[in-house]
Every structure is written in C-alpha cells, then in structure tokens.
Design an enzyme around this catalytic site. Structure first.
Site, PDB file in Angstrom:
ATOM      1  N   LYS A  69      30.153  42.702  55.150  1.00 29.90           N
ATOM      2  CA  LYS A  69      28.910  43.479  55.130  1.00 29.90           C
ATOM      3  C   LYS A  69      28.519  43.864  53.699  1.00 29.90           C
ATOM      4  O   LYS A  69      27.341  43.856  53.342  1.00 29.90           O
ATOM      5  CB  LYS A  69      29.051  44.732  55.995  1.00 29.90           C
ATOM      6  CG  LYS A  69      29.143  44.463  57.479  1.00 29.90           C
ATOM      7  CD  LYS A  69      27.887  43.802  58.033  1.00 29.90           C
ATOM      8  CE  LYS A  69      26.725  44.780  58.132  1.00 29.90           C
ATOM      9  NZ  LYS A  69      25.543  44.155  58.787  1.00 29.90           N
TER      10      LYS A  69
ATOM     11  N   THR B  28      26.454  49.243  56.859  1.00 28.16           N
ATOM     12  CA  THR B  28      27.397  50.218  57.411  1.00 28.16           C
ATOM     13  C   THR B  28      28.006  51.062  56.297  1.00 28.16           C
ATOM     14  O   THR B  28      28.144  50.595  55.160  1.00 28.16           O
ATOM     15  CB  THR B  28      28.528  49.492  58.173  1.00 28.16           C
ATOM     16  OG1 THR B  28      29.576  50.424  58.492  1.00 28.16           O
ATOM     17  CG2 THR B  28      29.136  48.380  57.323  1.00 28.16           C
ATOM     18  N   ASP B  29      28.400  52.282  56.640  1.00 29.61           N
ATOM     19  CA  ASP B  29      29.082  53.136  55.661  1.00 29.61           C
ATOM     20  C   ASP B  29      30.473  52.610  55.330  1.00 29.61           C
ATOM     21  O   ASP B  29      31.089  53.030  54.340  1.00 29.61           O
ATOM     22  CB  ASP B  29      29.160  54.584  56.143  1.00 29.61           C
ATOM     23  CG  ASP B  29      29.907  54.758  57.460  1.00 29.61           C
ATOM     24  OD1 ASP B  29      30.328  53.750  58.064  1.00 29.61           O
ATOM     25  OD2 ASP B  29      30.047  55.917  57.909  1.00 29.61           O
ATOM     26  N   GLU B  30      30.976  51.648  56.103  1.00 28.01           N
ATOM     27  CA  GLU B  30      32.320  51.118  55.851  1.00 28.01           C
ATOM     28  C   GLU B  30      32.407  50.338  54.545  1.00 28.01           C
ATOM     29  O   GLU B  30      33.508  50.081  54.046  1.00 28.01           O
ATOM     30  CB  GLU B  30      32.782  50.256  57.026  1.00 28.01           C
ATOM     31  CG  GLU B  30      32.978  51.058  58.301  1.00 28.01           C
ATOM     32  CD  GLU B  30      33.672  50.280  59.405  1.00 28.01           C
ATOM     33  OE1 GLU B  30      34.636  49.555  59.099  1.00 28.01           O
ATOM     34  OE2 GLU B  30      33.252  50.403  60.565  1.00 28.01           O
TER      35      GLU B  30
ATOM     36  N   SER C 242      30.962  42.718  64.204  1.00 28.03           N
ATOM     37  CA  SER C 242      31.135  44.092  63.722  1.00 28.03           C
ATOM     38  C   SER C 242      32.427  44.779  64.139  1.00 28.03           C
ATOM     39  O   SER C 242      32.606  45.963  63.855  1.00 28.03           O
ATOM     40  CB  SER C 242      29.953  44.954  64.203  1.00 28.03           C
ATOM     41  OG  SER C 242      29.956  45.059  65.611  1.00 28.03           O
TER      42      SER C 242
ATOM     43  N   TYR D  36      35.754  42.710  57.869  1.00 22.16           N
ATOM     44  CA  TYR D  36      34.430  43.099  58.363  1.00 22.16           C
ATOM     45  C   TYR D  36      33.623  43.814  57.290  1.00 22.16           C
ATOM     46  O   TYR D  36      32.503  43.420  56.956  1.00 22.16           O
ATOM     47  CB  TYR D  36      34.553  43.994  59.602  1.00 22.16           C
ATOM     48  CG  TYR D  36      33.288  44.781  59.877  1.00 22.16           C
ATOM     49  CD1 TYR D  36      32.088  44.123  60.141  1.00 22.16           C
ATOM     50  CD2 TYR D  36      33.276  46.183  59.839  1.00 22.16           C
ATOM     51  CE1 TYR D  36      30.915  44.834  60.369  1.00 22.16           C
ATOM     52  CE2 TYR D  36      32.119  46.898  60.064  1.00 22.16           C
ATOM     53  CZ  TYR D  36      30.939  46.219  60.332  1.00 22.16           C
ATOM     54  OH  TYR D  36      29.783  46.934  60.543  1.00 22.16           O
ATOM     55  N   SER D  37      34.173  44.887  56.727  1.00 25.77           N
ATOM     56  CA  SER D  37      33.414  45.661  55.737  1.00 25.77           C
ATOM     57  C   SER D  37      33.165  44.850  54.477  1.00 25.77           C
ATOM     58  O   SER D  37      32.111  44.981  53.834  1.00 25.77           O
ATOM     59  CB  SER D  37      34.126  46.981  55.408  1.00 25.77           C
ATOM     60  OG  SER D  37      35.440  46.770  54.954  1.00 25.77           O
TER      61      SER D  37
END
Length: 333
Positions: A157, A125-127, A85, A153-154
């Site tokens: 996800k 995640t909001d990312e 993360s 990362y985002s």
C-alpha cells in the site's frame, strides 16, 4: 459526473457506492471488481436497481481491460478501493498483494493519465506509517511522517501511495490520497476482527484473540469514511494526502468484549492465541488536516457504530450464511 469505483464489491467500496448513489442522483458510477474471495456481488444487489450504476468484472491489473474501459466510459473521477488487504494473507503469500496493490494501481494511474481523468483518488491505510508505542498516547500518525511498513500488505500500500504521488509530480496527474484507520460497519467480509467475532459469538464458538488483545486500533465507522472521501474528491487539494481517523482508540480485547456484551454472550468464549508475526502495537491518526481544510469530522461514536454494525449482521444473517457456505461466489458473472 462519471466515477470509476474499483473494488466496489468489497466492504468499503460497496458502502461508498451506496453513499454516492444516494447523495448524487445525477452521478453515474461504474464499478470494476475482480470478485476475488473478499468481493461479494450480493453486497451490490440494491445498486443494480439504480439506472446510474454499472458493474464490470475484472482486475485492475488487466491493462487491456482497464484501457478499454477508460476509453469507452470517459471517467471524470477514479476512486481506487481495489486491494488485497488482509495482513495474515500477505504474510503467507506476498506476491498476490504486489500484483493487485502495486501493479494494479500503476495500471489505473497510467490509464488515468492517458485518458485525462480529472481526479484520481487512492484509498490507502494508516498501516503505511508502521505503529506507535503503547506507552505514548500523545503520539499520532500525521501526513508528514515517514512510511515504515511492517507487513507485505502495508508495504504494497505504501508503494501504491508513492506511485500515485510520483504520477502527480512527473506527469501532472491530479491525485489525492486518503489514509484511514480501521473501518467497521455493514458488509465487512468475515475475516476481519469485528465480523469474525460477531459470527463466532452468534455460533457460541471460541473467539480467538492474538496475544493478550492489548494492541490498539483507531476505529472509523465506514459511512464517516465515505463522507471523507466524498469531500476529498470534490474539494481536496491536488497532490495532498489526508489522514482520516475516528477518534476511537480501543484495545482489541475491548472491541471483543463490546461485541459479547451487545450479544449477551459470556466472556468465557474468549480464547487467547499466539500473536501474529510483526503485529503492530498501536495505530492512532491525527485527522487535523482534513478537519481544518475540508471541515470533516467523524460523526459516529464507537458504541453507536457498533450497535448499528451488530444490528446489520443480525438482520442480514443470510448474507453471512452465503459466505460461510461459499454460495456467494456463485455469482454467474
């Protein structure tokens, strides 16, 4: 009810384990965690004292292990916290993030389908939404927005989210997804902003702040997040995504100065460093859906949450010392 909680030795995962064990005396929880650098078995020391808790060391991407675990334990609910993360690490080595966050999620989804899990919940995640401009405080992330990722990362996800929804549509797997804003609270590994700044401030070291520290994040106290996930897995509508936000938008520099103030440290410790590549400007969640449908609201104001968080780190400096020395990885498992 029997739950599989993956990534339960991590920050949010261990808080969720404690929350569920405290609230549901008759629930059994199995924690699967690979104990990578960010997983700390000592964070679960109190959970090991509970007869309804079991720990298994392993990766969610280990298909043989995961299938065996599902077959033997017969889980009712799976809550997937397991993830790489850290944005900076994803920029340096994206492939590790794809292995855990994408392939690992696929493995869990497939096992959930094969062994008839009643609810699979993906913690996101909001990312995945990208970012918002600093000059438009009227804009917020909603569940219907396009996914426009900024880092490996985002992107990993977002891929996991899409896989989760695909397993629902294609196979009828009963899934839910939550996308949260930045969490803070006890047991957070000191690579993220708040614990890093607390640790450095206590040691009277320079506090490195990206750019001018004007990037905005919505901060969510971790226990409020745990309550939201509890509501979603019990009452959330299958196939739905729920945004979970704290109504606590703060510039990074505000957060750092709050920490210094709580610790009675001078702002002269702040050092501005070169900005992160692709650094998102602003995250802000609209949690209307979960509020309207499930009655969830964040209960912890930022000042209150920061006070609790800083007090926890002050009271648990041996936990931090073990991480700094590397001793926490000598878990004997």
């Amino acid at each position: 009810m029997k739950l599989l909680v993956t990534g339960g030795a991590g920050f949010i995962g261990c808080n969720f384990v404690y929350y569920m064990l405290d609230k549901y005396a008759d629930y059994e929880i199995v924690c699967l965690d690979a104990l990578t650098y960010a997983g700390n078995i000592k964070s679960l020391s109190k959970a090991f004292q509970n007869k309804n808790f079991k720990f298994v060391k392993g990766s969610i991407a280990d298909k043989e292990l995961v299938y065996s675990l599902f077959e033997n334990e017969k889980f009712d609910v799976v809550v997937n916290f397991a993830a790489e993360s850290h944005v900076d690490r994803s920029i340096e080595n994206p492939f590790v993030f794809l292995e855990t966050n994408v392939m690992g999620t696929a493995c869990l989804l497939d096992a959930s389908k094969k062994f008839g899990v009643k609810r699979y919940h993906q913690v996101s995640t909001d990312e995945v939404y990208g970012d918002l401009p600093l000059d438009r405080p009227d804009l917020f992330f909603t569940e219907t927005m396009n996914l426009i990722t900024s880092s490996p990362y985002s992107a990993s996800k977002a891929s996991a989210d899409l896989l989760t929804l695909a397993f629902h549509r294609t196979y009828g797997l009963p899934v839910t997804i939550s996308r949260c804003s930045n969490n803070y609270g006890p047991y957070q590994f000191p690579e993220k902003l708040i614990p890093v700044m607390i640790m450095k401030a206590l040691a009277d070291e320079n506090l490195p702040v990206y750019g001018q520290g004007l990037n905005v994040r919505d901060w969510l106290y971790v226990v409020d997040h745990c309550k939201a996930i509890d509501m979603i897995i019990h009452n959330g509508k299958i196939g739905e995504v729920y945004n979970v936000g704290g109504h606590n938008e703060k510039q990074n520099i505000e957060v750092v100065k709050t920490i210094l103030s709580h610790l009675s440290k001078p702002e002269s410790l702040i050092t501005y460093v070169k900005d992160r590549a692709g650094h998102d400007l602003r995250y802000a969640i609209d949690p209307t859906k979960i509020s309207t449908q499930l009655g969830w609201e964040p209960e912890t104001a930022f000042e209150e949450g920061m006070k609790k968080t800083i007090e926890w780190y002050l009271d648990n400096q041996s936990w931090m010392d073990d991480i700094k020395s590397g001793e926490y990885q000598n878990h004997g498992l």
